[in-house]
Design an enzyme around this catalytic site. Structure first.
Site, PDB file in Angstrom:
ATOM      1  N   TYR A 124    -111.356 -26.990  56.248  1.00 23.69           N
ATOM      2  CA  TYR A 124    -112.232 -27.852  57.025  1.00 23.69           C
ATOM      3  C   TYR A 124    -111.509 -29.089  57.568  1.00 23.69           C
ATOM      4  CZ  TYR A 124    -117.072 -26.226  56.779  1.00 23.69           C
ATOM      5  OH  TYR A 124    -118.256 -25.567  56.969  1.00 23.69           O
ATOM      6  N   LYS A 191    -109.419 -19.648  44.064  1.00 17.68           N
ATOM      7  CA  LYS A 191    -108.828 -18.319  44.248  1.00 17.68           C
ATOM      8  C   LYS A 191    -107.326 -18.496  43.977  1.00 17.68           C
ATOM      9  CE  LYS A 191    -109.283 -13.992  45.660  1.00 17.68           C
ATOM     10  NZ  LYS A 191    -110.016 -12.960  44.917  1.00 17.68           N
TER      11      LYS A 191
END
Ligand code: NAD
Length: 360
Positions: A124, A191
């Site tokens: 972002y 992750k």
């Protein structure tokens, strides 16, 4: 004492849900002085910028704002005003409580978790290189030279920066939030098995900070894909989730779905200097001007704002009034209607029903 608050109506359904929230906030008896400012398209017409300086100055001065959602045109060139506001004021922590209120149709019996989303980094950050540009060609060449990995020459590239400082402040925020709100556990989402450096750093910092809170707040972590499955199967096992920006965005909508949809999912963006309260949902342009959508997400964002302003009793009363209207299931908007409970009401009528409960 009167609270001076910057009020941003937003666009699309924004003006309808934000004025419903304002009506409910005023009905608590807490005194507000609203400074109304446009952002987005309305501000471009007046000031030539979607995020004009007088708006930012107002929030810096008042330190508190409540806003309706603002449309982000899809495509090239124009970045999100919502993301721009978070960056301009360094509102690094996005807090999104997801609580299942009695009366809401859901597959679950109990959901009561809080998402703490990092707001300033990750994919972002807006660091992107368009396909075919000299910059992306140079970047592709650099990557090849420094790691041997090949990116297709026709690719566009977005970068995912995650820093130790950025991770530490959001993770610390999550643990402090847990302590303050009597929450038991913070779970870090990542992750790190694939993105060993960016998500790996987030996890490493999480473990370091978690150790400082040992004995006071439990800590664990999940891979984001495993989290998705477990949230759907047994959301009750989660308490506070702390996530990098993009996972936080996606998981917020998933969790809104667990508790009745975007219409009931509030949010707050908090920084060291200011806080902006807004629903998780967007401007839903197709419903604009129809007095149709659910105002509860924005009203509950107002509840978060009341707590932030130290008006805990008024916050409890307003939340109880919302909860009572939801439980009755009569004066609710189309998205919350159950079979046999009559026709749905409009945005402003649902706000009126909440105001009536506040008075009773
Ligand atoms: P959206 O959240 O606006 O709407 C998706 C769907 O969710 C709607 O069609 C509707 O079915 C439902 N919904 C949303 N709010 C609801 C409410 N209050 N009551 C009942 N149902 C509701 O998402 P979108 O269509 O992807 O985005 C529309 C615009 O909003 C885009 O321009 C997007 O960039 C912007 N957006 C703004 C913000 C923000 O201001 N913080 C957040 C998300 C999206």
């Amino acid at each position: 004492m009167s609270h001076r608050v910057t009020f941003i109506p937003g666009d699309g359904i924004g003006p309808e849900v934000s004025s419903a929230a304002r009506k409910c906030l005023e009905a608590t008896g807490v005194s507000f002085e609203w400074e109304v400012h446009d952002a987005g398209e309305g501000a471009i017409e007046k000031f030539g910028s979607p995020l004009p300086e007088p708006l930012l100055a107002s929030i810096r001065k008042n330190k508190t704002a409540i806003k309706g959602p603002i449309t982000t045109p899809i495509g090239k060139g124009i970045r999100s005003v919502n993301v721009g506001l978070r960056h301009a004021l360094d509102l690094y922590a996005c807090v999104r409580p997801c609580r299942l209120y009695p009366g809401i149709n859901s597959r679950y019996d109990r959901v009561d978790l809080v998402i703490i989303r990092e707001n300033s980094e990750d994919l972002y950050a807006g660091i992107e290189y368009d396909d075919g540009t000299p910059e992306v060609k140079e970047l592709i060449g650099w990557v090849k030279a420094h790691g041997g990995k090949t990116i297709r020459p026709s690719a566009a590239v977005s970068l995912k920066p995650i820093s130790a400082e950025g991770s530490e402040r959001i993770i610390r925020f999550a643990f402090e939030y847990a302590l303050k709100n009597k929450r038991k556990k913070v779970t870090a989402i990542h992750k790190a098995n694939i993105m060993k450096f960016s998500d790996g750093l987030f996890l490493e910092v999480f473990r370091k900070v978690a150790a400082e809170y040992a004995g006071r707040v439990e800590a664990d972590d999940r891979l984001v894909d495993a989290l998705c499955m477990q949230l759907v199967q047994k959301p009750e096992i989660f308490d506070v989730l702390v996530l990098p920006n993009l996972y936080g965005d996606i998981i917020s909508d998933l969790c809104a779905g667990l508790v009745g949809g975007l219409g009931v999912a509030p949010g707050a963006n908090i920084g060291a200097e200011a806080a902006v309260f807004e629903p998780t949902h967007g401007s839903a342009p197709k419903y604009a001007g129809q007095n149709k959508v659910n105002p509860v997400a924005t009203i509950l964002s107002g509840v978060l704002m009341l707590r932030h302003l130290g008006e805990g009793k008024a916050a409890d009363r307003l939340e109880a009034a919302v909860s009572a209207v939801l439980k009755e299931g009569r004066a609710v908007t189309y998205d919350l209607k159950r079979g046999g409970s009559g026709a749905p009401v409009g945005t402003s009528q649902m706000a009126d029903a909440i105001v009536e409960k506040l008075k009773s």
